[in-house]
Design a protein around this motif. Structure first.
Motif, PDB file in Angstrom:
ATOM      1  N   PHE A  48      42.703 112.107  82.030  1.00 38.38           N
ATOM      2  CA  PHE A  48      42.682 112.182  83.097  1.00 38.38           C
ATOM      3  C   PHE A  48      41.939 111.780  83.502  1.00 38.38           C
ATOM      4  O   PHE A  48      41.000 111.434  84.459  1.00 38.38           O
ATOM      5  CB  PHE A  48      43.107 113.295  83.382  1.00 38.38           C
ATOM      6  CG  PHE A  48      44.886 113.993  83.166  1.00 38.38           C
ATOM      7  CD1 PHE A  48      45.684 113.045  83.265  1.00 38.38           C
ATOM      8  CD2 PHE A  48      45.155 114.988  83.074  1.00 38.38           C
ATOM      9  CE1 PHE A  48      46.862 113.392  82.861  1.00 38.38           C
ATOM     10  CE2 PHE A  48      46.744 115.641  82.331  1.00 38.38           C
ATOM     11  CZ  PHE A  48      47.644 114.457  82.437  1.00 38.38           C
ATOM     12  N   ILE A  49      40.286 112.775  83.605  1.00 39.37           N
ATOM     13  CA  ILE A  49      39.000 112.865  84.095  1.00 39.37           C
ATOM     14  C   ILE A  49      38.597 111.364  83.886  1.00 39.37           C
ATOM     15  O   ILE A  49      38.218 111.145  85.055  1.00 39.37           O
ATOM     16  CB  ILE A  49      37.619 113.466  82.974  1.00 39.37           C
ATOM     17  CG1 ILE A  49      36.810 113.409  84.647  1.00 39.37           C
ATOM     18  CG2 ILE A  49      37.493 113.422  82.284  1.00 39.37           C
ATOM     19  CD1 ILE A  49      36.907 114.604  85.503  1.00 39.37           C
ATOM     20  N   ASP A  50      38.787 110.627  83.029  1.00 39.56           N
ATOM     21  CA  ASP A  50      38.172 109.218  83.198  1.00 39.56           C
ATOM     22  C   ASP A  50      39.075 108.108  84.346  1.00 39.56           C
ATOM     23  O   ASP A  50      38.580 107.511  84.391  1.00 39.56           O
ATOM     24  CB  ASP A  50      38.741 108.841  81.281  1.00 39.56           C
ATOM     25  CG  ASP A  50      37.778 109.349  80.128  1.00 39.56           C
ATOM     26  OD1 ASP A  50      36.081 109.552  80.933  1.00 39.56           O
ATOM     27  OD2 ASP A  50      37.188 108.748  79.338  1.00 39.56           O
ATOM     28  N   ALA A  51      40.490 108.405  84.017  1.00 44.16           N
ATOM     29  CA  ALA A  51      40.695 107.402  85.122  1.00 44.16           C
ATOM     30  C   ALA A  51      40.889 107.751  86.543  1.00 44.16           C
ATOM     31  O   ALA A  51      40.740 106.894  86.887  1.00 44.16           O
ATOM     32  CB  ALA A  51      42.407 107.988  85.058  1.00 44.16           C
ATOM     33  N   TYR A  52      40.156 108.893  86.632  1.00 42.61           N
ATOM     34  CA  TYR A  52      39.672 109.590  87.948  1.00 42.61           C
ATOM     35  C   TYR A  52      38.172 108.781  88.404  1.00 42.61           C
ATOM     36  O   TYR A  52      38.571 108.086  89.754  1.00 42.61           O
ATOM     37  CB  TYR A  52      39.654 111.218  88.531  1.00 42.61           C
ATOM     38  CG  TYR A  52      39.968 111.481  89.323  1.00 42.61           C
ATOM     39  CD1 TYR A  52      40.301 111.014  90.778  1.00 42.61           C
ATOM     40  CD2 TYR A  52      37.579 112.421  89.136  1.00 42.61           C
ATOM     41  CE1 TYR A  52      39.736 111.462  92.284  1.00 42.61           C
ATOM     42  CE2 TYR A  52      37.552 111.846  90.758  1.00 42.61           C
ATOM     43  CZ  TYR A  52      38.406 111.478  92.122  1.00 42.61           C
ATOM     44  OH  TYR A  52      37.250 111.649  93.345  1.00 42.61           O
ATOM     45  N   LYS A  53      37.543 108.774  87.110  1.00 43.88           N
ATOM     46  CA  LYS A  53      36.432 108.347  87.984  1.00 43.88           C
ATOM     47  C   LYS A  53      36.227 107.369  87.541  1.00 43.88           C
ATOM     48  O   LYS A  53      35.562 106.650  87.676  1.00 43.88           O
ATOM     49  CB  LYS A  53      35.545 109.225  86.492  1.00 43.88           C
ATOM     50  CG  LYS A  53      35.381 110.386  86.143  1.00 43.88           C
ATOM     51  CD  LYS A  53      34.344 111.544  85.867  1.00 43.88           C
ATOM     52  CE  LYS A  53      32.892 110.241  85.246  1.00 43.88           C
ATOM     53  NZ  LYS A  53      32.865 110.597  83.943  1.00 43.88           N
ATOM     54  N   SER A  54      36.917 106.469  87.365  1.00 41.96           N
ATOM     55  CA  SER A  54      37.390 104.917  87.245  1.00 41.96           C
ATOM     56  C   SER A  54      36.136 104.614  88.703  1.00 41.96           C
ATOM     57  O   SER A  54      37.452 104.976  89.749  1.00 41.96           O
ATOM     58  CB  SER A  54      38.489 104.228  87.513  1.00 41.96           C
ATOM     59  OG  SER A  54      38.421 102.699  88.177  1.00 41.96           O
ATOM     60  N   PRO A  55      35.583 103.680  88.668  1.00 35.19           N
ATOM     61  CA  PRO A  55      34.638 102.996  90.231  1.00 35.19           C
ATOM     62  C   PRO A  55      35.702 102.956  91.122  1.00 35.19           C
ATOM     63  O   PRO A  55      35.877 102.885  92.467  1.00 35.19           O
ATOM     64  CB  PRO A  55      33.993 101.911  89.510  1.00 35.19           C
ATOM     65  CG  PRO A  55      34.200 103.094  87.933  1.00 35.19           C
ATOM     66  CD  PRO A  55      35.093 103.297  88.141  1.00 35.19           C
ATOM     67  N   ALA A  56      36.929 102.305  91.068  1.00 35.59           N
ATOM     68  CA  ALA A  56      37.847 101.872  91.332  1.00 35.59           C
ATOM     69  C   ALA A  56      38.366 102.814  92.788  1.00 35.59           C
ATOM     70  O   ALA A  56      39.373 102.963  93.187  1.00 35.59           O
ATOM     71  CB  ALA A  56      38.622 100.810  91.228  1.00 35.59           C
ATOM     72  N   VAL A  57      38.890 103.850  91.625  1.00 36.89           N
ATOM     73  CA  VAL A  57      39.218 105.161  92.377  1.00 36.89           C
ATOM     74  C   VAL A  57      38.118 106.102  92.996  1.00 36.89           C
ATOM     75  O   VAL A  57      38.334 106.568  94.463  1.00 36.89           O
ATOM     76  CB  VAL A  57      40.232 106.330  90.993  1.00 36.89           C
ATOM     77  CG1 VAL A  57      41.251 107.307  91.818  1.00 36.89           C
ATOM     78  CG2 VAL A  57      41.367 105.060  90.538  1.00 36.89           C
ATOM     79  N   ARG A  58      37.658 106.725  92.026  1.00 41.94           N
ATOM     80  CA  ARG A  58      36.320 107.706  92.474  1.00 41.94           C
ATOM     81  C   ARG A  58      35.865 106.789  93.969  1.00 41.94           C
ATOM     82  O   ARG A  58      35.396 107.841  94.570  1.00 41.94           O
ATOM     83  CB  ARG A  58      36.032 108.138  91.635  1.00 41.94           C
ATOM     84  CG  ARG A  58      34.841 109.760  92.338  1.00 41.94           C
ATOM     85  CD  ARG A  58      34.459 110.580  90.742  1.00 41.94           C
ATOM     86  NE  ARG A  58      33.519 111.472  91.260  1.00 41.94           N
ATOM     87  CZ  ARG A  58      32.035 111.474  91.302  1.00 41.94           C
ATOM     88  NH1 ARG A  58      31.592 110.597  90.794  1.00 41.94           N
ATOM     89  NH2 ARG A  58      31.464 112.258  91.525  1.00 41.94           N
ATOM     90  N   ASP A  59      35.033 105.777  93.478  1.00 42.65           N
ATOM     91  CA  ASP A  59      33.580 105.848  94.147  1.00 42.65           C
ATOM     92  C   ASP A  59      34.179 104.892  95.838  1.00 42.65           C
ATOM     93  O   ASP A  59      34.069 105.349  97.147  1.00 42.65           O
ATOM     94  CB  ASP A  59      33.652 104.646  94.060  1.00 42.65           C
ATOM     95  CG  ASP A  59      32.364 104.616  92.796  1.00 42.65           C
ATOM     96  OD1 ASP A  59      32.094 105.742  92.544  1.00 42.65           O
ATOM     97  OD2 ASP A  59      32.127 103.688  92.128  1.00 42.65           O
ATOM     98  N   THR A  60      36.517 104.601  95.699  1.00 43.39           N
ATOM     99  CA  THR A  60      36.571 104.269  96.974  1.00 43.39           C
ATOM    100  C   THR A  60      36.920 105.098  97.672  1.00 43.39           C
ATOM    101  O   THR A  60      36.722 105.499  98.618  1.00 43.39           O
ATOM    102  CB  THR A  60      37.857 103.575  96.592  1.00 43.39           C
ATOM    103  OG1 THR A  60      37.405 102.427  95.328  1.00 43.39           O
ATOM    104  CG2 THR A  60      38.892 103.255  98.575  1.00 43.39           C
ATOM    105  N   ILE A  61      37.564 106.655  97.365  1.00 40.60           N
ATOM    106  CA  ILE A  61      37.943 107.908  97.617  1.00 40.60           C
ATOM    107  C   ILE A  61      36.748 108.734  98.141  1.00 40.60           C
ATOM    108  O   ILE A  61      36.672 108.877  99.735  1.00 40.60           O
ATOM    109  CB  ILE A  61      38.380 109.084  96.744  1.00 40.60           C
ATOM    110  CG1 ILE A  61      40.062 108.350  96.218  1.00 40.60           C
ATOM    111  CG2 ILE A  61      38.375 110.456  97.405  1.00 40.60           C
ATOM    112  CD1 ILE A  61      40.750 109.039  95.041  1.00 40.60           C
ATOM    113  N   HIS A  62      35.101 108.313  97.704  1.00 33.77           N
ATOM    114  CA  HIS A  62      34.162 108.829  98.153  1.00 33.77           C
ATOM    115  C   HIS A  62      33.250 107.641  99.492  1.00 33.77           C
ATOM    116  O   HIS A  62      32.956 108.703 100.333  1.00 33.77           O
ATOM    117  CB  HIS A  62      33.348 108.633  97.162  1.00 33.77           C
ATOM    118  CG  HIS A  62      33.130 110.079  96.592  1.00 33.77           C
ATOM    119  ND1 HIS A  62      31.933 110.744  95.805  1.00 33.77           N
ATOM    120  CD2 HIS A  62      34.251 110.406  95.495  1.00 33.77           C
ATOM    121  CE1 HIS A  62      32.208 111.855  95.258  1.00 33.77           C
ATOM    122  NE2 HIS A  62      33.444 111.701  95.018  1.00 33.77           N
TER     123      HIS A  62
END
Length: 183
Positions: free
Chosen positions: A89-103
């Motif tokens: 879960f943490i690796d999937a969430y921390k994917s740049p396509a996910v976390r960076d886009t949200i940030h």
């Protein structure tokens, strides 16, 4: 949280499984579809509110993520922390396509963030909620979870509960997903 908020979160969590999002929903829509992790996330911005909806397990790759449940240190703050979370879960969430886009979308004008998801999507919503609260603490967060698996150990649960006050977790008592992994 109002009952209408919960019903809206339930509807958005169900709609996340559709390939095409209905145009009738208000606000600006941004879709994240990470080919590396197969995580889908929908961000709806309406005035000063951002709604983030994570899709649950819907593919072979999602199930690989679900079964990668070794414990991993959470990447925030104290390196001596006893907090451990589900590796997949943490690796999937921390994917740049996910976390960076949200940030990147977390502009100063956003004052309320509503995060929801079902199953694996609920697990990602938990991680997103604590991540955003840690990095953008001056917002009002609401997290609504439907059939969420366990994301972290007891130390994580305590840390999450100190940070993200408005969390609603809905589960069916017979749903095994809400009781695993056993960490």
């Amino acid at each position: 949280m109002q009952p209408s908020d919960v019903l809206r979160a339930m509807s958005l969590s169900a709609l996340a499984y559709r390939d095409i999002q209905p145009a009738c929903l208000s606000g600006t829509l941004l879709e994240i579809n990470d080919p590396k992790t197969d995580i889908q996330c929908f961000l709806r911005k309406m005035e000063r509110t951002l709604t983030i909806t994570f899709r649950g397990s819907d593919s072979h790759q999602d199930w690989k993520t679900n079964f990668a449940f070794q414990k991993k240190k959470i990447p925030y703050g104290n390196t001596a922390s006893k907090i451990r979370v589900h590796t997949g879960f943490i690796d999937a969430y921390k994917s740049p396509a996910v976390r960076d886009t949200i940030h990147d979308i977390m502009s100063d004008e956003i004052c309320q963030v509503k995060i929801c998801g079902h199953s694996q999507g609920a697990a990602l919503a938990i991680l997103c909620g604590v991540d955003l609260e840690y990095n953008f603490p001056d917002r009002d967060y609401e997290v609504m979870l439907f059939g969420a698996p366990r994301v972290g150990n007891n130390a994580f649960r305590k840390s999450y509960n100190k940070r993200v006050f408005k969390t609603l977790r809905i589960e069916n008592g017979n749903d095994i997903v809400t009781k695993i992994p056993f960490i």
